[in-house]
Design a protein around this motif. Structure first.
Motif, PDB file in Angstrom:
ATOM      1  N   ASN A   1      39.042  72.183  71.036  1.00 51.33           N
ATOM      2  CA  ASN A   1      39.336  72.620  69.671  1.00 51.33           C
ATOM      3  C   ASN A   1      38.454  73.783  69.225  1.00 51.33           C
ATOM      4  N   SER A   2      38.064  74.609  70.165  1.00 50.04           N
ATOM      5  CA  SER A   2      37.244  75.767  69.804  1.00 50.04           C
ATOM      6  C   SER A   2      38.147  76.882  69.278  1.00 50.04           C
ATOM      7  N   ALA A   3      37.941  77.250  68.018  1.00 47.08           N
ATOM      8  CA  ALA A   3      38.763  78.301  67.411  1.00 47.08           C
ATOM      9  C   ALA A   3      38.549  79.640  68.111  1.00 47.08           C
TER      10      ALA A   3
ATOM     11  N   GLN B   1      48.450  76.944  67.744  1.00 47.26           N
ATOM     12  CA  GLN B   1      47.416  75.939  68.012  1.00 47.26           C
ATOM     13  C   GLN B   1      46.154  76.238  67.210  1.00 47.26           C
TER      14      GLN B   1
ATOM     15  N   SER C   1      46.414  75.110  63.666  1.00 43.72           N
ATOM     16  CA  SER C   1      46.210  73.662  63.496  1.00 43.72           C
ATOM     17  C   SER C   1      44.726  73.311  63.417  1.00 43.72           C
ATOM     18  N   VAL C   2      43.875  74.173  63.967  1.00 43.18           N
ATOM     19  CA  VAL C   2      42.426  73.938  63.915  1.00 43.18           C
ATOM     20  C   VAL C   2      41.828  74.535  62.642  1.00 43.18           C
TER      21      VAL C   2
END
Length: 384
Positions: A111-113, A138, A141-142
């Motif tokens: 989940n690293s932007a 994706q 979503s973060v």
């Protein structure tokens, strides 16, 4: 003090100092302490990464990649080195290798932007907008409120021709950050293209608040009023623009045209101002041209001949001054044009672009020939 400590302690302290100097953009000091950290402990991945960062900052990307690779050989889980080597490959335009690095990193940091954005950006550089959109989705979503990511999605959809999806993401970006000029301009242009000029006004007005010295936003507001049929409001807006920007010729052209269409007496006043402004502009351009011509003549003429020894030095200086004055005048080979009798140029270019044509109604076609010309008359219709 720390130079006398154990090698690992020394390496850790030097690594921290190198990183601090790097953050302060003091790359020489950062490089010095990075060297000390690496020399103290060659197997310290953080020290090698810092050294790679200082080399990267100096533009030596190949050498920086070597330090990052060595850091990964010492510690395969060093995510900083893996991320930085991906950036290095991007700089070297080795996009496939960069993508491979970031995909590996994505497997570690789900989940690293930053990683998601880099993957999307690489796909965009590889001209694969479909994959870029997928990874940006994706990313949304973060970080669902990141206005830059939302506007990026809008731009990708716009480049693909999907205006409705582009509008959705640009509007979301505007909701979270209503001060982005690029987003505001796109939304205003969208409403103009879809013939909803009334809705475009609020966006151009906001742009004029953000950039009050840019006259184009206020001209767009006035054009929207004019296109929506609110001529009085358009006239008031143009007058307000003229008060703020009295030397804007485009605004004066709009005022002349609008006053002419409405039939106001002020048209003479604005036409005179426009004429005077154009004359001043012409004089300025003429001065610039004459100055350039004079400098060219000075360069090509060389040293002028001085009068004979019998003449006085005073006559010499007078003649030189006279020649200088003549050079400062406009070119004598060009005919003199008086702008007094010239009509002011009231033509203008609408900042919103040409207005869409309305559908034309079908006109009844005239028949040039007799409809019965091809038919034969029967015997019963002939005169007896």
């Amino acid at each position: 003090m720390f130079e006398k400590k154990d090698s690992r302690v020394k390496s850790a302290a030097a690594t921290n100092l190198s990183f601090l100097y790097y953050l302060e953009n003091e790359f020489a000091q950062a490089s010095s302490y990075a060297d000390l950290a690496v020399n103290s402990d060659r197997y310290n991945p953080s020290a090698l990464t810092n050294k790679g960062n200082t080399v990267f900052a100096n533009g030596d990307y190949e050498k920086a990649a070597e330090f990052y690779k060595e850091a990964l050989r010492n510690d395969s889980s060093c995510t900083e080195a893996l991320y930085n080597i991906g950036l290095t490959y991007k700089k070297l335009n080795r996009l496939d290798e960069a993508l491979d690095c970031f995909l590996k990193l994505h497997a570690i940091l789900r989940n690293s932007a930053h990683v998601l954005y880099q993957i999307a950006n690489i796909y965009e550089l590889m001209e694969d907008p479909g994959q870029a959109v997928e990874w940006l989705m994706q990313l949304i979503s973060v970080v669902p409120t990141d206005s830059r990511v939302l506007s990026k999605l809008g731009g990708l959809y716009d480049s693909e021709g999907d205006k409705s999806q582009a509008f959705q993401y640009y509007y979301e970006s505007y909701r979270y950050f209503p001060s982005s000029i690029d987003v505001i301009e796109w939304l205003g242009a969208y409403y103009v293209d879809t013939q909803f000029c009334e809705k475009a006004i609020q966006y151009f007005e906001r742009a004029s608040l953000i950039q009050p010295t840019q006259v184009k936003w206020q001209l767009m507001v006035a054009s929207c009023f004019r296109r929506s049929g609110n001529y009085q409001k358009a006239l008031d807006t143009y007058k307000d623009i003229h008060r703020k920007f009295p030397e804007n010729a485009e605004c004066l052209r709009f005022l002349v045209r609008l006053c002419t269409d409405i039939g106001l007496k002020e048209v003479q006043e604005y036409a005179a101002k426009l004429k005077r402004l154009e004359k001043m502009k012409e004089i300025r351009e003429q001065r610039v041209r004459s100055g350039r011509d004079g400098s060219r003549r000075d360069g090509s003429a060389g040293s002028g001949e001085c009068p004979t020894p019998g003449d006085s030095g005073q006559n010499c200086s007078k003649s030189e001054r006279l020649r200088a004055q003549l050079r400062a005048l406009p070119g004598t080979d060009a005919p003199y044009e008086s702008s007094c009798s010239r009509e002011p140029d009231a033509s203008y270019v609408d900042p919103l672009g040409p207005q869409a044509e309305r559908p034309k109604t079908a006109a009844k076609k005239r028949l040039d020939e007799d409809d019965f010309a091809d038919e034969e008359l029967g015997d019963d219709l002939l005169p007896e």
